[in-house]
Design a protein around this motif. Structure first.
Motif, PDB file in Angstrom:
ATOM      1  N   MET A   1      -8.266   5.911 -10.822  1.00 62.11           N
ATOM      2  CA  MET A   1      -7.758   5.827  -9.450  1.00 62.11           C
ATOM      3  C   MET A   1      -6.846   7.022  -9.176  1.00 62.11           C
ATOM      4  SD  MET A   1      -8.023   3.973  -6.715  1.00 62.11           S
ATOM      5  CE  MET A   1      -8.650   2.401  -7.318  1.00 62.11           C
ATOM      6  N   LYS A   2      -6.908   7.530  -7.963  1.00 57.94           N
ATOM      7  CA  LYS A   2      -6.135   8.702  -7.581  1.00 57.94           C
ATOM      8  C   LYS A   2      -4.644   8.462  -7.743  1.00 57.94           C
ATOM      9  CE  LYS A   2      -5.233  11.629  -3.540  1.00 57.94           C
ATOM     10  NZ  LYS A   2      -5.611  11.937  -2.146  1.00 57.94           N
ATOM     11  N   LYS A   3      -3.937   9.432  -8.351  1.00 62.15           N
ATOM     12  CA  LYS A   3      -2.491   9.326  -8.491  1.00 62.15           C
ATOM     13  C   LYS A   3      -1.815   9.731  -7.184  1.00 62.15           C
ATOM     14  CE  LYS A   3       1.388  10.589 -11.462  1.00 62.15           C
ATOM     15  NZ  LYS A   3       2.341  10.845 -10.385  1.00 62.15           N
ATOM     16  N   ILE A   4      -0.839   8.951  -6.796  1.00 61.97           N
ATOM     17  CA  ILE A   4      -0.075   9.216  -5.573  1.00 61.97           C
ATOM     18  C   ILE A   4       1.140  10.066  -5.936  1.00 61.97           C
ATOM     19  CG2 ILE A   4       1.170   8.190  -3.649  1.00 61.97           C
ATOM     20  CD1 ILE A   4      -1.879   7.619  -3.738  1.00 61.97           C
ATOM     21  N   ASN A   5       1.269  11.221  -5.278  1.00 61.31           N
ATOM     22  CA  ASN A   5       2.407  12.111  -5.515  1.00 61.31           C
ATOM     23  C   ASN A   5       3.401  12.129  -4.361  1.00 61.31           C
ATOM     24  OD1 ASN A   5       1.596  13.277  -8.131  1.00 61.31           O
ATOM     25  ND2 ASN A   5      -0.124  14.121  -6.956  1.00 61.31           N
ATOM     26  N   ARG A   6       2.893  12.011  -3.129  1.00 64.17           N
ATOM     27  CA  ARG A   6       3.780  12.044  -1.968  1.00 64.17           C
ATOM     28  C   ARG A   6       3.265  11.062  -0.918  1.00 64.17           C
ATOM     29  NH1 ARG A   6       4.700  17.872   0.341  1.00 64.17           N
ATOM     30  NH2 ARG A   6       6.855  17.246   0.665  1.00 64.17           N
ATOM     31  N   SER A 120     -10.788   3.935   6.787  1.00 64.77           N
ATOM     32  CA  SER A 120     -11.755   4.185   5.724  1.00 64.77           C
ATOM     33  C   SER A 120     -11.794   2.987   4.792  1.00 64.77           C
ATOM     34  CB  SER A 120     -11.392   5.449   4.932  1.00 64.77           C
ATOM     35  OG  SER A 120     -10.357   5.183   4.001  1.00 64.77           O
ATOM     36  N   HIS A 121     -12.841   2.939   3.996  1.00 68.43           N
ATOM     37  CA  HIS A 121     -12.984   1.900   2.975  1.00 68.43           C
ATOM     38  C   HIS A 121     -12.654   2.450   1.595  1.00 68.43           C
ATOM     39  CE1 HIS A 121     -15.868  -0.880   5.465  1.00 68.43           C
ATOM     40  NE2 HIS A 121     -14.623  -0.877   5.905  1.00 68.43           N
ATOM     41  N   HIS A 122     -11.685   3.350   1.526  1.00 69.02           N
ATOM     42  CA  HIS A 122     -11.279   3.897   0.231  1.00 69.02           C
ATOM     43  C   HIS A 122     -10.850   2.748  -0.686  1.00 69.02           C
ATOM     44  CE1 HIS A 122      -8.981   6.038  -2.823  1.00 69.02           C
ATOM     45  NE2 HIS A 122      -9.528   7.165  -2.399  1.00 69.02           N
ATOM     46  N   PRO A 123     -11.298   2.749  -1.938  1.00 69.94           N
ATOM     47  CA  PRO A 123     -10.982   1.630  -2.842  1.00 69.94           C
ATOM     48  C   PRO A 123      -9.501   1.307  -2.941  1.00 69.94           C
ATOM     49  CG  PRO A 123     -12.663   3.019  -3.817  1.00 69.94           C
ATOM     50  CD  PRO A 123     -12.211   3.724  -2.568  1.00 69.94           C
ATOM     51  N   LEU A 124      -8.637   2.338  -2.956  1.00 68.88           N
ATOM     52  CA  LEU A 124      -7.206   2.067  -3.066  1.00 68.88           C
ATOM     53  C   LEU A 124      -6.685   1.358  -1.824  1.00 68.88           C
ATOM     54  CD1 LEU A 124      -4.662   2.347  -4.778  1.00 68.88           C
ATOM     55  CD2 LEU A 124      -4.229   4.541  -3.661  1.00 68.88           C
ATOM     56  N   LEU A 125      -7.179   1.764  -0.640  1.00 68.89           N
ATOM     57  CA  LEU A 125      -6.752   1.093   0.583  1.00 68.89           C
ATOM     58  C   LEU A 125      -7.231  -0.357   0.607  1.00 68.89           C
ATOM     59  CD1 LEU A 125      -7.214   3.688   3.488  1.00 68.89           C
ATOM     60  CD2 LEU A 125      -5.100   2.947   2.383  1.00 68.89           C
ATOM     61  N   LEU A 126      -8.445  -0.591   0.142  1.00 69.18           N
ATOM     62  CA  LEU A 126      -8.964  -1.957   0.118  1.00 69.18           C
ATOM     63  C   LEU A 126      -8.159  -2.831  -0.854  1.00 69.18           C
ATOM     64  CD1 LEU A 126     -12.821  -1.332   0.210  1.00 69.18           C
ATOM     65  CD2 LEU A 126     -11.319  -1.991   2.100  1.00 69.18           C
ATOM     66  N   GLN A 127      -7.820  -2.277  -1.992  1.00 78.83           N
ATOM     67  CA  GLN A 127      -6.982  -3.016  -2.943  1.00 78.83           C
ATOM     68  C   GLN A 127      -5.622  -3.321  -2.346  1.00 78.83           C
ATOM     69  OE1 GLN A 127      -6.595  -1.391  -6.866  1.00 78.83           O
ATOM     70  NE2 GLN A 127      -8.797  -1.122  -7.146  1.00 78.83           N
ATOM     71  N   LEU A 128      -5.031  -2.314  -1.704  1.00 80.59           N
ATOM     72  CA  LEU A 128      -3.732  -2.506  -1.059  1.00 80.59           C
ATOM     73  C   LEU A 128      -3.827  -3.589   0.009  1.00 80.59           C
ATOM     74  CD1 LEU A 128      -0.802  -1.692  -0.357  1.00 80.59           C
ATOM     75  CD2 LEU A 128      -1.764   0.089   1.133  1.00 80.59           C
ATOM     76  N   LEU A 192       1.896   1.008  -4.654  1.00 78.90           N
ATOM     77  CA  LEU A 192       1.504   2.369  -5.000  1.00 78.90           C
ATOM     78  C   LEU A 192       2.143   2.810  -6.314  1.00 78.90           C
ATOM     79  CD1 LEU A 192       1.740   4.018  -1.466  1.00 78.90           C
ATOM     80  CD2 LEU A 192      -0.331   3.250  -2.655  1.00 78.90           C
ATOM     81  N   GLU A 193       3.381   2.417  -6.535  1.00 78.42           N
ATOM     82  CA  GLU A 193       4.056   2.748  -7.792  1.00 78.42           C
ATOM     83  C   GLU A 193       3.350   2.094  -8.973  1.00 78.42           C
ATOM     84  OE1 GLU A 193       6.493   4.086 -10.752  1.00 78.42           O
ATOM     85  OE2 GLU A 193       6.367   4.817  -8.679  1.00 78.42           O
ATOM     86  N   ARG A 194       3.023   0.835  -8.839  1.00 80.43           N
ATOM     87  CA  ARG A 194       2.367   0.129  -9.939  1.00 80.43           C
ATOM     88  C   ARG A 194       0.945   0.648 -10.143  1.00 80.43           C
ATOM     89  NH1 ARG A 194       3.869  -6.172 -10.170  1.00 80.43           N
ATOM     90  NH2 ARG A 194       3.070  -5.783 -12.273  1.00 80.43           N
ATOM     91  N   SER A 195       0.296   1.076  -9.077  1.00 82.67           N
ATOM     92  CA  SER A 195      -1.020   1.695  -9.215  1.00 82.67           C
ATOM     93  C   SER A 195      -0.926   2.988 -10.011  1.00 82.67           C
ATOM     94  CB  SER A 195      -1.612   1.970  -7.838  1.00 82.67           C
ATOM     95  OG  SER A 195      -2.850   2.652  -7.929  1.00 82.67           O
ATOM     96  N   ASN A 196       0.103   3.791  -9.735  1.00 80.75           N
ATOM     97  CA  ASN A 196       0.313   5.018 -10.503  1.00 80.75           C
ATOM     98  C   ASN A 196       0.517   4.728 -11.984  1.00 80.75           C
ATOM     99  OD1 ASN A 196       0.023   6.875  -8.472  1.00 80.75           O
ATOM    100  ND2 ASN A 196       2.200   7.338  -8.252  1.00 80.75           N
ATOM    101  N   GLN A 197       1.157   3.624 -12.283  1.00 81.81           N
ATOM    102  CA  GLN A 197       1.443   3.255 -13.666  1.00 81.81           C
ATOM    103  C   GLN A 197       0.269   2.562 -14.348  1.00 81.81           C
ATOM    104  OE1 GLN A 197       5.047   0.933 -13.687  1.00 81.81           O
ATOM    105  NE2 GLN A 197       6.247   2.514 -12.651  1.00 81.81           N
ATOM    106  N   GLY A 198      -0.806   2.345 -13.590  1.00 85.76           N
ATOM    107  CA  GLY A 198      -1.970   1.681 -14.167  1.00 85.76           C
ATOM    108  C   GLY A 198      -1.816   0.192 -14.328  1.00 85.76           C
ATOM    109  N   LEU A 199      -0.844  -0.379 -13.630  1.00 89.21           N
ATOM    110  CA  LEU A 199      -0.620  -1.823 -13.712  1.00 89.21           C
ATOM    111  C   LEU A 199      -1.466  -2.529 -12.663  1.00 89.21           C
ATOM    112  CD1 LEU A 199       3.275  -1.808 -14.096  1.00 89.21           C
ATOM    113  CD2 LEU A 199       1.556  -2.013 -15.905  1.00 89.21           C
ATOM    114  N   ILE A 200      -2.188  -3.531 -13.069  1.00 88.12           N
ATOM    115  CA  ILE A 200      -3.079  -4.248 -12.167  1.00 88.12           C
ATOM    116  C   ILE A 200      -2.329  -5.399 -11.513  1.00 88.12           C
ATOM    117  CG2 ILE A 200      -5.216  -5.580 -11.991  1.00 88.12           C
ATOM    118  CD1 ILE A 200      -6.271  -4.044 -14.393  1.00 88.12           C
TER     119      ILE A 200
END
Length: 296
Positions: A1-6, A120-128, A192-200
């Motif tokens: 999954m894409k890492k969020i930087n900003r 969009s149907h971006h996977p990260l947006l759908l998860q969020l 978004l923070e937990r996604s960056n850390q790979g936490l489900i």
């Protein structure tokens, strides 16, 4: 999954929508509230002159000024066109977005609760979206205009989306919705923070999504004057089913006008004050159930 930087949080894109504008003011004074260990969070007051004047816009709707061709057109010189170009230069450089997520905060006079408007149907947006709707019953998810070719501010970023909060009167700070919106922002940043850390995070595997179908105008006469209002049985019933034959409008002399469609729809932005000038009485949407397991 894409890492969020900003992440960029924008409020006051419309100057008389005070919820987002004053949240930006708060975050500017207390930036630690929105900072996370793994990414930077920026804040932006979208339309400062309109906000100072307590108006939706000065010359034109800022949230309709972000078509790529318009941003490159030096002949467009209204205040909002100039402001759109300044925002573009801030968030996009050499054609590349400088932020990974844009959260554009809006309020509405319609009974929209806490609505996420996705492009969009971006996977990260759908998860969020699935996560937020699973933890907060006020959250609804809408799929509207695709970002490609969009004139919305959110289109400056692949993971841009709008939050619509209401009902809130124009030019009014409503403490309840201010707090609900603030809590939602914190939940988004935490996700978004937990996604960056790979936490489900746990979320529903099936997402309820309202897909845009069309806009409906008020009945008008040959001179363009409105001849009917939203029917009382429909008012404030955003996201509720509207069936063929159900009352939709009420004429000025008290005659009901029924919905003439062939299938059940789910109206949103019902009787939104800002949309009178746009010739929009409501949006019609189709309710869908999306299986995230098959889309991620």
């Amino acid at each position: 999954m894409k890492k969020i930087n900003r992440v960029a949080i924008v409020g006051g894109t419309h100057g008389n929508e005070f919820t987002g504008a004053y949240l930006i003011k708060k975050f500017e004074k207390l930036p630690n509230l929105i900072q996370q260990p793994s990414f930077e969070t920026l804040t932006l007051l979208g339309n400062p002159q309109a906000f100072a004047a307590g108006r939706r816009y000065i010359d034109k709707d800022l949230n309709r000024c972000f078509l790529h061709t318009n941003l490159q057109d030096i002949t467009l010189s209204s205040y909002e066109d100039i402001q759109a170009k300044a925002i573009y230069e801030m968030l996009v450089q050499k054609g590349q977005s400088q932020v990974d997520v844009i959260i554009d905060l809006h309020s509405t006079t319609a009974n929209m609760g806490l609505s996420l408007m996705l492009g969009s149907h971006h996977p990260l947006l759908l998860q969020l979206a699935a996560y937020l709707s699973s933890i907060n019953p006020w959250v609804k998810i809408c799929w509207t205009q695709p970002e490609k070719g969009s004139n919305f501010l959110r289109s400056l970023c692949e993971l841009g989306f709008v939050i619509e909060v209401g009902p809130v009167a124009q030019g009014v700070l409503n403490a309840e919705w201010f707090q609900k919106t603030e809590e939602l922002i914190y939940a988004i940043l935490e996700f978004l923070e937990r996604s960056n850390q790979g936490l489900i995070l746990d979320f529903n595997s099936t997402l309820t999504l309202y897909q845009y179908l069309e806009t409906i105008d008020y009945p008008r006469d040959e001179q363009g004057e409105i001849q009917a209002m939203i029917h009382p049985q429909l008012q404030f019933r955003d996201y509720q089913p509207l069936n063929p034959g159900d009352p939709m409008f009420l004429t000025l002399d008290g005659q009901a006008i029924a919905y003439q469609g062939k299938s059940t729809v789910y109206p949103i932005f019902i009787n939104e004050a800002a949309y009178y000038e746009k010739g929009v009485a409501m949006y019609l949407t189709q309710k869908q159930m999306m299986d995230l397991a098959g889309n991620l």
